[in-house]
Design an enzyme around this catalytic site. Structure first.
Site, PDB file in Angstrom:
ATOM      1  N   GLY A  35       0.824  -1.205   0.000  1.00  0.00           N
ATOM      2  CA  GLY A  35       0.000   0.000   0.000  1.00  0.00           C
ATOM      3  C   GLY A  35       0.855   1.250   0.000  1.00  0.00           C
ATOM      4  O   GLY A  35       2.052   1.202   0.323  1.00  0.00           O
ATOM      5  N   GLY A  37       0.933   5.514   1.060  1.00  0.00           N
ATOM      6  CA  GLY A  37       0.256   6.559   1.803  1.00  0.00           C
ATOM      7  C   GLY A  37       0.977   7.874   1.635  1.00  0.00           C
ATOM      8  O   GLY A  37       1.930   7.975   0.868  1.00  0.00           O
ATOM      9  N   SER A  38       0.505   8.832   2.402  1.00  0.00           N
ATOM     10  CA  SER A  38       1.053  10.175   2.368  1.00  0.00           C
ATOM     11  C   SER A  38       2.510  10.186   2.830  1.00  0.00           C
ATOM     12  O   SER A  38       3.328  10.977   2.365  1.00  0.00           O
ATOM     13  CB  SER A  38       0.217  11.057   3.288  1.00  0.00           C
ATOM     14  OG  SER A  38      -0.241  10.306   4.388  1.00  0.00           O
ATOM     15  N   ALA A  41       5.389   3.919   2.355  1.00  0.00           N
ATOM     16  CA  ALA A  41       4.731   2.693   1.897  1.00  0.00           C
ATOM     17  C   ALA A  41       4.372   1.773   3.054  1.00  0.00           C
ATOM     18  O   ALA A  41       4.937   1.868   4.139  1.00  0.00           O
ATOM     19  CB  ALA A  41       5.626   1.982   0.904  1.00  0.00           C
ATOM     20  N   ASP A 152     -10.821  10.351  10.288  1.00  0.00           N
ATOM     21  CA  ASP A 152     -10.555  10.011   8.879  1.00  0.00           C
ATOM     22  C   ASP A 152     -11.236   8.692   8.513  1.00  0.00           C
ATOM     23  O   ASP A 152     -10.639   7.822   7.873  1.00  0.00           O
ATOM     24  CB  ASP A 152      -9.049   9.967   8.625  1.00  0.00           C
ATOM     25  CG  ASP A 152      -8.683  10.169   7.150  1.00  0.00           C
ATOM     26  OD1 ASP A 152      -9.569  10.548   6.352  1.00  0.00           O
ATOM     27  OD2 ASP A 152      -7.512   9.929   6.804  1.00  0.00           O
TER      28      ASP A 152
HETATM   29  P1  ADP Z   1      -2.235   6.691   5.188  1.00  0.00           P
HETATM   30  O1  ADP Z   1      -2.095   7.484   6.428  1.00  0.00           O
HETATM   31  O2  ADP Z   1      -1.224   7.079   4.185  1.00  0.00           O
HETATM   32  O3  ADP Z   1      -3.622   6.703   4.608  1.00  0.00           O
HETATM   33  P2  ADP Z   1      -2.815   3.938   6.048  1.00  0.00           P
HETATM   34  O4  ADP Z   1      -2.479   3.521   7.443  1.00  0.00           O
HETATM   35  O5  ADP Z   1      -4.255   4.204   5.765  1.00  0.00           O
HETATM   36  O6  ADP Z   1      -1.903   5.172   5.615  1.00  0.00           O
HETATM   37  O7  ADP Z   1      -2.305   2.804   5.051  1.00  0.00           O
HETATM   38  C1  ADP Z   1      -2.375   2.959   3.637  1.00  0.00           C
HETATM   39  C2  ADP Z   1      -2.903   1.676   2.982  1.00  0.00           C
HETATM   40  O8  ADP Z   1      -2.039   0.566   3.306  1.00  0.00           O
HETATM   41  C3  ADP Z   1      -4.295   1.235   3.475  1.00  0.00           C
HETATM   42  O9  ADP Z   1      -5.331   1.853   2.748  1.00  0.00           O
HETATM   43  C4  ADP Z   1      -4.250  -0.266   3.242  1.00  0.00           C
HETATM   44  O10 ADP Z   1      -4.534  -0.559   1.883  1.00  0.00           O
HETATM   45  C5  ADP Z   1      -2.792  -0.622   3.530  1.00  0.00           C
HETATM   46  N1  ADP Z   1      -2.633  -1.050   4.940  1.00  0.00           N
HETATM   47  C6  ADP Z   1      -2.386  -0.254   6.010  1.00  0.00           C
HETATM   48  N2  ADP Z   1      -2.304  -0.977   7.154  1.00  0.00           N
HETATM   49  C7  ADP Z   1      -2.519  -2.263   6.798  1.00  0.00           C
HETATM   50  C8  ADP Z   1      -2.581  -3.520   7.531  1.00  0.00           C
HETATM   51  N3  ADP Z   1      -2.409  -3.564   8.849  1.00  0.00           N
HETATM   52  N4  ADP Z   1      -2.832  -4.640   6.828  1.00  0.00           N
HETATM   53  C9  ADP Z   1      -3.012  -4.593   5.493  1.00  0.00           C
HETATM   54  N5  ADP Z   1      -2.974  -3.472   4.762  1.00  0.00           N
HETATM   55  C10 ADP Z   1      -2.728  -2.315   5.389  1.00  0.00           C
HETATM   56 MG    MG Z   2      -5.315   5.928   5.169  1.00  0.00          MG
END
Ligand code: ADP
Ligand code: MG
Length: 331
Positions: A35, A37-38, A41, A152
């Site tokens: 995944g 994010g901001s 990864a 969020d």
């Molecule tokens: P951001 O703050 O950038 O939005 P997130 O914590 O939402 O970061 O993580 C971004 C993406 O990574 C999520 O939308 C998801 O697809 C994947 N992800 C995050 N944490 C997990 C996890 N524990 N298990 C599986 N996928 C995850």
């Molecule tokens: Mg997120």
């Protein structure tokens, strides 16, 4: 005498206590990006010793505004480390290496948004949406009772575990205090009172209830209202317009309970909008009318298996990593 603040500084024992000792490259193996994010990864990985699957969010605090990035990282760890709830992503530790924090949590197969992406044509079914909302409300009720706000809530931050549980994730925007006043979250999902808080004061956990209403529309229709507009226009329309609702011309038949759930989550005045606890204990959409006697985890297990078959059947040319990762732990 003043202490010079520096990103990554562990002189303060309260800050040092947030991190685990050891080299994360030695503790975890088999890292695969799942995944973005901001901040950087997110990876799938296994603990070398226990072989347990985990997710690792690598957050770099290098470069511009490193002190702000560092403070945000500390905020997210402080929010997560003492939370224990079946519907909140389980925190497993945090490590520091080369100007990067490794935030380790339990591994989930994907977000509701990833799953939605696979079923773009049809959207999710009403019992599936009800099951997801039930899990999110259990998590929100817990957070709100602690005086915290997620800020969020959206499909991209709702994860599903292999066993069919809903796990609320991403505490990068969350507030440890209630009421709050800052402008944070993702525009299309933001409550009107949060958008106006800069001028008109404070808001509370009801902003998460609004975002859950928007998320229900997202799960039903594939995207939140105003998504075709730019974020600035959406921020203008949300407090200005009538509340959005499920599209009556969408070609789908929704139950009156579901329509009412969306309508009540999206009451513009927070004092009229129900709390997460009220929805959890007394809304018919949540108490399971549309699910008959089937448990939410059973419904979500079926959604997961339906999603996995859809991904396997997809043409490889059209396929993307986002969907493939749903099969990651399958062999
Ligand atoms: P951001 O703050 O950038 O939005 P997130 O914590 O939402 O970061 O993580 C971004 C993406 O990574 C999520 O939308 C998801 O697809 C994947 N992800 C995050 N944490 C997990 C996890 N524990 N298990 C599986 N996928 C995850
Ligand atoms: Mg997120």
């Amino acid at each position: 005498l003043h202490q010079v603040q520096r990103a990554g500084n562990l002189d303060d024992p309260e800050v040092a206590a947030l991190f685990d000792a050891g080299d994360p490259d030695r503790i975890f193996e088999d890292l695969r990006a799942i995944g973005h994010g901001s901040f950087g990864a997110v990876y799938f990985a296994r603990n070398r010793e226990s072989k347990e699957s985990v997710a690792i969010k690598k957050m770099s605090f290098m470069g511009k505004q490193s002190m702000e990035k560092w403070q945000d990282i500390l905020k997210e760890i402080r929010f997560l480390w003492d939370l224990h709830h079946p519907n909140i992503i389980e925190y497993k530790g945090c490590y520091l290496k080369e100007q990067t924090a490794w935030l380790v949590t339990e591994y989930c197969i994907g977000s509701a948004s990833d799953i939605l992406h696979v079923h773009k044509q049809s959207g999710l079914r009403e019992p599936e949406i009800s099951s997801i909302c039930s899990g999110v409300l259990l998590a929100l009720d817990h957070l709100h009772s602690l005086g915290r706000i997620h800020r969020d809530v959206k499909a991209g931050n709702i994860l599903l575990s292999e066993s069919g549980s809903v796990k609320l994730a991403d505490f990068g925007s969350a507030s440890l205090h209630c009421p709050a006043q800052s402008f944070v979250g993702t525009p299309y999902w933001m409550a009107p009172e949060l958008i106006l808080a800069m001028e008109e004061g404070h808001y509370d956990g009801k902003v998460d209830v609004w975002s859950l209403g928007i998320t229900s529309i997202e799960l039903a229709e594939g995207k939140p209202p105003y998504f075709s507009m730019n974020a600035m226009s959406a921020l203008y329309h949300i407090p200005q317009n009538e509340s959005p609702s499920l599209d009556p011309r969408g070609g789908r038949v929704w139950s009156p309970q579901f329509r009412h759930f969306v309508q009540t989550c999206l009451l513009k005045k927070p004092e009229e909008r129900p709390t997460s606890k009220q929805l959890l204990t007394s809304h018919p959409f949540i108490s399971g009318g549309s699910r008959a006697s089937i448990s939410p985890s059973q419904i979500l297990l079926e959604l997961i298996s339906r999603t996995k078959s859809a991904v396997r059947e997809l043409d490889d040319n059209l396929n993307c990593k986002k969907m493939k990762r749903i099969l990651l732990t399958d062999d």
